[in-house]
Design an enzyme around this catalytic site. Structure first.
Site, short mmCIF file in Angstrom:
data_model
loop_
_atom_site.label_atom_id
_atom_site.label_comp_id
_atom_site.label_asym_id
_atom_site.label_seq_id
_atom_site.Cartn_x
_atom_site.Cartn_y
_atom_site.Cartn_z
N ASP A 188 14.13 -43.62 -7.08
CA ASP A 188 15.52 -43.22 -7.38
C ASP A 188 15.76 -43.05 -8.87
OD1 ASP A 188 17.06 -45.19 -4.70
OD2 ASP A 188 15.90 -43.35 -4.69
N LYS A 218 25.29 -49.67 -4.68
CA LYS A 218 25.49 -48.93 -3.42
C LYS A 218 24.50 -49.38 -2.36
CE LYS A 218 23.64 -44.70 -2.95
NZ LYS A 218 22.75 -44.54 -1.80
N ASN A 219 23.22 -49.46 -2.74
CA ASN A 219 22.19 -49.74 -1.75
C ASN A 219 22.09 -51.21 -1.34
OD1 ASN A 219 21.72 -47.06 -1.62
ND2 ASN A 219 19.86 -47.09 -2.87
N ARG A 227 22.79 -41.06 6.02
CA ARG A 227 21.75 -41.55 6.92
C ARG A 227 21.70 -43.08 6.96
NH1 ARG A 227 17.50 -38.98 6.83
NH2 ARG A 227 16.22 -40.70 7.48
N ARG A 264 11.93 -38.39 6.44
CA ARG A 264 12.51 -39.73 6.53
C ARG A 264 12.71 -40.21 7.98
NH1 ARG A 264 17.24 -40.19 2.10
NH2 ARG A 264 16.76 -42.41 2.29
N PRO A 265 11.64 -40.35 8.76
CA PRO A 265 11.77 -40.86 10.13
C PRO A 265 12.18 -42.33 10.13
CG PRO A 265 9.46 -40.75 9.47
CD PRO A 265 10.26 -40.14 8.34
N CYS A 292 16.25 -34.91 5.36
CA CYS A 292 17.19 -34.70 4.26
C CYS A 292 16.48 -33.97 3.13
CB CYS A 292 17.83 -36.01 3.84
SG CYS A 292 17.02 -36.84 2.49
N ARG A 347 28.58 -39.64 -4.32
CA ARG A 347 28.08 -40.53 -3.28
C ARG A 347 27.53 -41.82 -3.86
NH1 ARG A 347 24.24 -38.11 1.10
NH2 ARG A 347 24.50 -40.31 1.68
N ASP A 389 10.81 -44.51 12.56
CA ASP A 389 9.89 -45.08 13.57
C ASP A 389 9.67 -46.58 13.37
OD1 ASP A 389 6.91 -44.92 11.89
OD2 ASP A 389 8.61 -43.74 11.21
N GLN A 390 9.65 -47.03 12.12
CA GLN A 390 9.41 -48.46 11.87
C GLN A 390 10.59 -49.32 12.33
OE1 GLN A 390 6.24 -49.50 10.45
NE2 GLN A 390 5.98 -47.37 11.13
C1 EPZ Z 1 16.23 -46.51 0.69
O1 EPZ Z 1 16.09 -45.44 1.63
C2 EPZ Z 1 17.33 -46.09 -0.28
N1 EPZ Z 1 18.57 -45.90 0.46
C3 EPZ Z 1 16.93 -44.79 -0.98
O2 EPZ Z 1 17.92 -44.48 -1.96
C4 EPZ Z 1 15.61 -45.00 -1.70
O3 EPZ Z 1 15.17 -43.78 -2.24
C5 EPZ Z 1 14.53 -45.53 -0.72
O4 EPZ Z 1 15.00 -46.70 -0.04
C6 EPZ Z 1 13.24 -45.88 -1.42
O5 EPZ Z 1 13.46 -46.79 -2.44
C7 EPZ Z 1 19.30 -47.00 0.79
O6 EPZ Z 1 18.97 -48.14 0.53
C8 EPZ Z 1 20.58 -46.75 1.52
P1 EPZ Z 1 12.43 -46.04 2.97
P2 EPZ Z 1 15.22 -45.64 2.97
O7 EPZ Z 1 12.61 -46.33 4.41
O8 EPZ Z 1 15.31 -47.04 3.41
C9 EPZ Z 1 8.99 -43.52 5.09
C10 EPZ Z 1 19.45 -43.18 -3.17
O9 EPZ Z 1 19.22 -42.25 -3.96
N2 EPZ Z 1 9.44 -44.15 6.35
O10 EPZ Z 1 12.07 -47.17 2.09
O11 EPZ Z 1 15.63 -44.56 3.91
C11 EPZ Z 1 10.03 -42.58 4.48
O12 EPZ Z 1 9.99 -41.31 5.05
C12 EPZ Z 1 18.65 -43.26 -1.86
O13 EPZ Z 1 20.28 -44.07 -3.34
C13 EPZ Z 1 8.80 -43.83 7.53
O14 EPZ Z 1 7.86 -43.03 7.55
O15 EPZ Z 1 13.76 -45.33 2.42
C14 EPZ Z 1 9.66 -42.60 3.01
O16 EPZ Z 1 8.66 -41.68 2.77
C15 EPZ Z 1 17.84 -42.04 -1.61
N3 EPZ Z 1 9.21 -44.45 8.68
C16 EPZ Z 1 9.16 -44.03 2.81
O17 EPZ Z 1 8.82 -44.53 4.10
C17 EPZ Z 1 10.26 -45.35 8.69
O18 EPZ Z 1 10.63 -45.86 9.77
C18 EPZ Z 1 10.17 -44.98 2.16
O19 EPZ Z 1 11.39 -44.84 2.83
C19 EPZ Z 1 10.90 -45.63 7.49
C20 EPZ Z 1 10.48 -45.03 6.32
#
Ligand code: EPZ
Length: 421
Positions: free
Chosen positions: A306, A22-23, A92, A121-122, A116, A398, A124-125
């Protein structure tokens, strides 16, 4: 609305096949926006999130043909560079349209994904990176408005190894003018896979899968025909289910390296996990015979967040106490109260959960709150005495393709029922 009914206490035997990831599929479907031609994607899982991504592409005016495991996308007819709230609130990952839209069409209007169940989950990056590449970003009425006639290469230091942030910026940089460096990039196999697909489309991405990715922008990209990698989280879920219920299961189609972090912890708990032609074999005496093991989630190649909930279900029966630390998301213990309702003994202190192993779980009606928490409750139901009912399995749908149809041939007594209205 469906529920799953599970009769626990049955060891699992046989072979189970893993679907496409999926991811990996979600960013790759979004990458189709980077070219006008017809892209063909194979081994795409049959999931609600894939349907949502296809609906988003159609909303933009793309032609899509979803006949999972084959999905075709033709973005040439795209006429609306927008991801509306109605779709973003369902998934998202719709935010993955942002980078490709700005890079290909010079503008994008994308709803900000709210918080969520598992955290704020902002993004900003994602926005910081696009601004570094020359985009002007406005936040208005819950939407991100991004504009740039032509993005330019930049050196971007990511504050954390964000997965979709890295993917969005890789796709943006692929059509930017000049050289981009993503420093502190996410190293997940799904990021590496996106790099492979972009290069097959004519991009110049180097280092995907490492923490420094170099992208030399090109003027155009061409369509691609690509088969998506297997889902390591679905595979890990099945491996842990076999370990908890006991038995002997071959998880077919998984890439062994992708599940190394999970396999290592399972072996430490006393589960026999071996590589075999075509997959990973799990042999286990069942949860109660296993040792407690501590885990701390981290970006790849650390222990995947995950898989945290599923592994916690395994530890509920282990000998001793295990310490589970969730370092990626601030609110990812929603499954704990439900496990405790089934007789587990888990204490939560902030981002740390102490799982004291118990002799057995008892069945109950339990409520899923997010995708991986639902998988955890399915595993708990497989080991509990009696009949467990997991409510709200739309979360599960999902990310897991027909999980009950996949588990039943292993001997699991699991079936889907329509929820009483
Ligand atoms: C991806 O989400 C996956 N989703 C998530 O899988 C997975 O849990 C996550 O990566 C971590 O491995 C998809 O690939 C579609 P992150 P993502 O940005 O990209 C913080 C599932 O169950 N952050 O790596 O949204 C954030 O809040 C889902 O399949 C910022 O602060 O996760 C978190 O604490 C759930 N600012 C951390 O970084 C940003 O701009 C990691 O989030 C981006 C992220």
């Amino acid at each position: 609305m469906d529920n799953l009914v599970i009769e626990g206490g049955v060891p699992l035997h046989g072979t189970i096949r893993v679907s496409g990831a999926k991811n990996a599929a979600l960013p790759i479907l979004s990458a189709a926006l980077l070219t006008d031609g017809a892209c063909t994607f194979r081994n795409v899982p049959k999931l609600r999130d894939i349907d949502t991504m296809a609906a988003l592409l159609r909303f933009m005016g793309c032609e899509t043909d979803v006949a999972a495991p084959v999905v075709q996308v033709r973005a040439g007819s795209m006429r609306r560079a927008e991801a509306p709230y109605e779709l973003v609130k369902q998934m998202r990952a719709s935010v993955l349209a942002l980078g490709p839209l700005v890079a290909r069409h010079g503008r994008a209007k994308v709803s900000l994904p709210g918080g969520c169940a598992i955290g704020a989950r902002p993004i900003d990056q994602h926005l910081k990176g696009l601004e570094a590449m020359g985009a002007t970003i406005r936040l208005e009425h819950g939407y991100v408005h991004a504009e740039c006639a032509r993005l330019r290469g930049a050196t971007i230091h990511l504050d954390m190894a964000t997965v979709t942030g890295t993917e969005n910026l890789m796709m943006a940089a692929a059509l930017a003018k000049g050289h981009t460096q993503l420093i502190g990039a996410a190293r997940e196999p799904e990021v590496e896979e996106l790099g492979r697909v972009l290069n097959k489309m004519g991009a110049r991405v180097d280092g995907a899968g490492t923490d420094v990715i170099h992208i030399e922008g090109v003027d155009t990209l061409h369509p691609v025909d690509h088969a998506i990698i297997p889902d390591r989280i679905e595979a890990g879920t099945f491996m842990v289910a076999a370990a908890a219920a006991g038995g002997d299961v071959l998880v077919e189609g998984v890439v062994p390296e992708h599940v190394d972090p999970t396999s290592a912890k399972m072996r430490a708990a006393g589960v026999e996990v071996t590589r075999e032609e075509g997959g990973m074999r799990v042999r286990s005496p069942g949860g109660r015979a296993l040792r407690a093991v501590d885990i701390t989630t981290a970006p790849h190649p650390g222990f995947p967040t995950d898989m945290q909930a599923q592994f916690m279900a395994l530890m509920t029966l282990a000998q001793g106490a295990s310490v589970v630390t969730e370092s990626v998301f601030e609110n990812r213990f929603m499954h704990v109260p439900e496990l405790n309702r089934m007789g587990a003994n888990i204490e939560v202190r902030g981002r740390v959960a102490i799982v004291n192993g118990v002799d057995g779980l008892s069945s109950a009606a339990v409520m899923a709150t997010d995708l991986r928490a639902s998988a955890c409750l399915v595993i708990a139901g497989l080991v509990a005495t009696g009949q467990t009912e997991v409510l709200r399995v739309y979360h599960l749908d999902r990310g897991y393709e027909a999980i009950e149809a996949k588990l039943a041939p292993l001997g699991a007594r699991i079936r889907r029922v329509r929820a009483a209205t």
